[in-house]
Design an enzyme around this catalytic site. Structure first.
Site, PDB file in Angstrom:
ATOM      1  N   HIS A 308       0.850  -1.186   0.000  1.00 23.66           N
ATOM      2  CA  HIS A 308       0.000   0.000   0.000  1.00 23.66           C
ATOM      3  C   HIS A 308       0.884   1.233   0.000  1.00 23.66           C
ATOM      4  O   HIS A 308       1.939   1.228   0.635  1.00 23.66           O
ATOM      5  CB  HIS A 308      -0.913   0.019   1.240  1.00 23.66           C
ATOM      6  CG  HIS A 308      -2.049   0.954   1.095  1.00 23.66           C
ATOM      7  ND1 HIS A 308      -1.944   2.288   1.412  1.00 23.66           N
ATOM      8  CD2 HIS A 308      -3.296   0.758   0.625  1.00 23.66           C
ATOM      9  CE1 HIS A 308      -3.100   2.867   1.147  1.00 23.66           C
ATOM     10  NE2 HIS A 308      -3.935   1.970   0.662  1.00 23.66           N
ATOM     11  N   ASP A 366      -7.956  -5.479   0.126  1.00 26.12           N
ATOM     12  CA  ASP A 366      -8.453  -6.323  -0.961  1.00 26.12           C
ATOM     13  C   ASP A 366      -8.023  -7.778  -0.837  1.00 26.12           C
ATOM     14  O   ASP A 366      -8.447  -8.617  -1.624  1.00 26.12           O
ATOM     15  CB  ASP A 366      -7.962  -5.771  -2.306  1.00 26.12           C
ATOM     16  CG  ASP A 366      -8.643  -4.456  -2.622  1.00 26.12           C
ATOM     17  OD1 ASP A 366      -9.817  -4.320  -2.261  1.00 26.12           O
ATOM     18  OD2 ASP A 366      -7.997  -3.580  -3.208  1.00 26.12           O
TER      19      ASP A 366
HETATM   20  N1  CMC Z   1       4.168  -7.546  -4.763  1.00 27.41           N
HETATM   21  C1  CMC Z   1       5.503  -7.526  -4.930  1.00 27.41           C
HETATM   22  N2  CMC Z   1       6.261  -6.429  -4.811  1.00 27.41           N
HETATM   23  C2  CMC Z   1       5.654  -5.277  -4.529  1.00 27.41           C
HETATM   24  C3  CMC Z   1       4.259  -5.215  -4.319  1.00 27.41           C
HETATM   25  C4  CMC Z   1       3.505  -6.405  -4.438  1.00 27.41           C
HETATM   26  N3  CMC Z   1       2.192  -6.400  -4.269  1.00 27.41           N
HETATM   27  N4  CMC Z   1       3.896  -3.947  -4.038  1.00 27.41           N
HETATM   28  C5  CMC Z   1       5.027  -3.227  -4.061  1.00 27.41           C
HETATM   29  N5  CMC Z   1       6.084  -4.029  -4.346  1.00 27.41           N
HETATM   30  C6  CMC Z   1       7.495  -3.629  -4.400  1.00 27.41           C
HETATM   31  C7  CMC Z   1       7.812  -2.879  -5.697  1.00 27.41           C
HETATM   32  O1  CMC Z   1       8.253  -3.749  -6.708  1.00 27.41           O
HETATM   33  C8  CMC Z   1       8.866  -1.911  -5.250  1.00 27.41           C
HETATM   34  O2  CMC Z   1      10.086  -2.600  -5.182  1.00 27.41           O
HETATM   35  P1  CMC Z   1      11.474  -1.828  -5.498  1.00 27.41           P
HETATM   36  O3  CMC Z   1      11.570  -0.742  -4.470  1.00 27.41           O
HETATM   37  O4  CMC Z   1      12.513  -2.892  -5.342  1.00 27.41           O
HETATM   38  O5  CMC Z   1      11.339  -1.301  -6.878  1.00 27.41           O
HETATM   39  C9  CMC Z   1       8.470  -1.568  -3.813  1.00 27.41           C
HETATM   40  O6  CMC Z   1       7.706  -2.695  -3.349  1.00 27.41           O
HETATM   41  C10 CMC Z   1       7.615  -0.305  -3.700  1.00 27.41           C
HETATM   42  O7  CMC Z   1       6.544  -0.426  -4.626  1.00 27.41           O
HETATM   43  P2  CMC Z   1       5.886   0.807  -5.369  1.00 27.41           P
HETATM   44  O8  CMC Z   1       5.160   0.310  -6.568  1.00 27.41           O
HETATM   45  O9  CMC Z   1       6.913   1.871  -5.575  1.00 27.41           O
HETATM   46  O10 CMC Z   1       4.871   1.288  -4.257  1.00 27.41           O
HETATM   47  P3  CMC Z   1       3.615   2.202  -4.471  1.00 27.41           P
HETATM   48  O11 CMC Z   1       3.369   2.874  -3.187  1.00 27.41           O
HETATM   49  O12 CMC Z   1       3.778   3.052  -5.685  1.00 27.41           O
HETATM   50  O13 CMC Z   1       2.439   1.149  -4.810  1.00 27.41           O
HETATM   51  C11 CMC Z   1       0.625  -0.323  -4.638  1.00 27.41           C
HETATM   52  C12 CMC Z   1       1.442   0.768  -3.934  1.00 27.41           C
HETATM   53  C13 CMC Z   1      -0.617  -0.613  -3.801  1.00 27.41           C
HETATM   54  C14 CMC Z   1       0.165   0.189  -6.009  1.00 27.41           C
HETATM   55  C15 CMC Z   1       1.488  -1.593  -4.787  1.00 27.41           C
HETATM   56  O14 CMC Z   1       1.884  -2.084  -3.525  1.00 27.41           O
HETATM   57  C16 CMC Z   1       0.777  -2.675  -5.587  1.00 27.41           C
HETATM   58  O15 CMC Z   1       0.834  -2.663  -6.835  1.00 27.41           O
HETATM   59  N6  CMC Z   1       0.103  -3.657  -4.885  1.00 27.41           N
HETATM   60  C17 CMC Z   1      -0.690  -4.666  -5.563  1.00 27.41           C
HETATM   61  C18 CMC Z   1      -2.036  -4.093  -5.975  1.00 27.41           C
HETATM   62  C19 CMC Z   1      -2.964  -3.911  -4.798  1.00 27.41           C
HETATM   63  O16 CMC Z   1      -3.136  -4.778  -3.978  1.00 27.41           O
HETATM   64  N7  CMC Z   1      -3.603  -2.732  -4.769  1.00 27.41           N
HETATM   65  C20 CMC Z   1      -4.632  -2.422  -3.741  1.00 27.41           C
HETATM   66  C21 CMC Z   1      -4.222  -1.316  -2.837  1.00 27.41           C
HETATM   67  S1  CMC Z   1      -5.324  -1.170  -1.416  1.00 27.41           S
HETATM   68  C22 CMC Z   1      -6.866  -0.757  -2.051  1.00 27.41           C
HETATM   69  C23 CMC Z   1      -6.887   0.476  -2.887  1.00 27.41           C
HETATM   70  O17 CMC Z   1      -6.200   1.446  -2.608  1.00 27.41           O
HETATM   71  O18 CMC Z   1      -7.674   0.491  -3.836  1.00 27.41           O
END
Ligand code: CMC
Length: 431
Positions: A308, A366
């Site tokens: 998140h 989720d």
């Molecule tokens: N699985 C594996 N690695 C992950 C994941 C994951 N679900 N989420 C983040 N990472 C890693 C990512 O690869 C990155 O690694 P590095 O620093 O080595 O490049 C690091 O963690 C930070 O990720 P980010 O994409 O920069 O983080 P963000 O804050 O931009 O993204 C997120 C947040 C929710 C989009 C992301 O965690 C994600 O894609 N999760 C899966 C989708 C999901 O479950 N979304 C629902 C969110 S809660 C409900 C809502 O808000 O609607």
């Protein structure tokens, strides 16, 4: 906002600027850069808004480090346990828990607005039967501005109020009808003697051929899912609603924009994607393979329902959702649900893996919601529409707050331009 005695000093190109610093009632201080461009001729750069407060708000507070979510100061776990969705709607919209009489009036108002304009049925019928219910919802909610002209004047507080009530009241009917249309069954009209969640379940699952009795435990679980998704401060879809409405667009158009944004798998689409992932994993012995894929930089796969932007600790909504999943499956006598088993084991293995703990990736709301919704009988395509239905009150509350704010002005970010500089047009024969 009052004048702040605190300042931050910024030196740009050798010149020093004093920037006001605002202290919130909770959370980190905020450096006010509104006059920076005028004074220093520079922009700030923050793609993804990871360090930017786009507005001030009194509605919802998240402490991502503690895993805390408060609506108007009340913690989400207390609201999920002791309150119910319409009371939380009142709280989000008006700022305080309602007195019994006010709650009754509010519930009556919402109940009285649940029907859709009859002509909207024909609008539904224009969609292909296999359309995703989210596609239908974006279209139908956007089209509300063509059906409810008398609540589109945003300068009139009464019209804003009516639009808010209409959106909250009609969204279950809109989502249920998207589902009915998608499955080829007749539309079921709302019933005013049922509570909000029971009414939604009945509109989804009853058919004219037989009676449908709403199970009160399922309706409580449904209500809890609505409550847990009701608002989440300035997330992507809420920011979309605020940006769309900053131009003065009507509320139905703005909420349709929020629904469109929510659909993405990184946001509300994650509940559908998560259940599909659990299905694909299939059995606990395949979990290590998927964890390895999630960790592999060259593989775009991510564990859906994990991570998140704000929570760097357990998502407090996920805790309640996990408990709810156990209760619902127990009630329905679904023992040994393979997806729940995979989910629990996946959570356990991921939380033992330094990749996830070091990056502070925990299960989010989720992760378990899809299991409950599937057990209730919803297809995966309905998961995100249910999120949209629940989040409508959050979007509407934030929209109302923004419109009433005298500081409100059109949202217009700037950019770091890296393209070509001025050059002369080249005739086609010379390229
Ligand atoms: N699985 C594996 N690695 C992950 C994941 C994951 N679900 N989420 C983040 N990472 C890693 C990512 O690869 C990155 O690694 P590095 O620093 O080595 O490049 C690091 O963690 C930070 O990720 P980010 O994409 O920069 O983080 P963000 O804050 O931009 O993204 C997120 C947040 C929710 C989009 C992301 O965690 C994600 O894609 N999760 C899966 C989708 C999901 O479950 N979304 C629902 C969110 S809660 C409900 C809502 O808000 O609607």
């Amino acid at each position: 906002m009052t004048e702040s005695p605190k300042t931050a000093t910024l030196t740009v190109h050798g010149d020093t600027y004093e920037l006001p610093v605002h202290s919130p009632t909770a959370g980190p201080d905020v450096i006010d850069i509104r006059k920076l461009y005028g004074q220093a001729g520079v922009f700030t750069y923050d793609p993804g808004f990871t360090s930017t407060a786009s507005c001030d708000s009194t509605i919802t507070y998240i402490d991502g480090e503690k895993g805390e979510l408060l609506h108007r100061g009340y913690p989400i776990d207390q609201l999920a346990e002791k309150s119910h969705f319409l009371e939380v709607c009142y709280l989000l919209l008006y700022g305080e828990l309602p007195a019994a009489k006010d709650l009754e009036t509010f519930e009556t108002t919402i109940t009285r607005h649940t029907m859709l304009h009859e002509q909207m049925q024909y609008f539904y019928r224009g969609f292909r039967r296999d359309a995703h219910p989210m596609a239908i919802m974006v279209g139908v909610v956007g089209a509300m501005s063509a059906f409810y002209h008398d609540s589109t004047d945003i300068s009139d507080p009464r019209q804003r109020e009516v639009a808010s009530h209409r959106l909250i009241a009609k969204m279950p009917t809109i989502a249920a009808w998207a589902y009915k249309y998608h499955t080829g069954q007749p539309f079921v009209y709302p019933r005013n003697d049922l509570d909000y969640a029971s009414n939604f379940l009945r509109m989804c699952f009853s058919v004219p051929a037989e009676d449908y009795e709403v199970n009160p435990i399922l309706s409580r679980a449904m209500d809890r899912i609505f409550t847990l998704h009701a608002d989440h401060e300035q997330n992507a879809s809420t920011s979309t609603v605020r940006l769309a409405s900053s131009s003065g667009a009507n509320p139905f158009a703005c909420i349709a924009a929020g629904i469109a944004c929510l659909w993405g798998p990184a946001h509300g689409g994650a509940n559908q994607a998560c259940l599909e992932m659990l299905e694909e994993i299939g059995s606990v012995d395949r979990i290590p393979e998927y964890i390895a894929r999630a960790k592999d930089k060259n593989d775009p796969f991510r564990l859906m329902g994990f991570g998140h932007r704000v929570y760097k600790n357990f998502d407090p909504r996920a805790k309640v959702m996990k408990q709810s999943a156990d209760e619902v499956l127990d009630l329905l006598g679904i023992e040994d649900n393979p997806k729940l088993q995979v989910a629990k084991e996946l959570e356990r293995e991921a939380l033992e893996d330094p990749y996830f703990t070091e990056k502070k990736l925990f299960p989010n709301v989720d992760f378990y919601s899809g299991i409950i919704l599937e057990a209730m009988g919803f297809p995966t395509s309905m998961f995100t529409p249910i999120f949209a239905l629940s989040r409508t009150v959050g979007w509407v509350s934030q929209w109302k707050e923004m419109i009433a704010d005298p500081q409100n002005k059109i949202g217009r970010p700037r950019q770091l331009y890296l393209g070509e500089t001025l050059r002369d047009y080249v005739d086609i024969e010379n390229r």
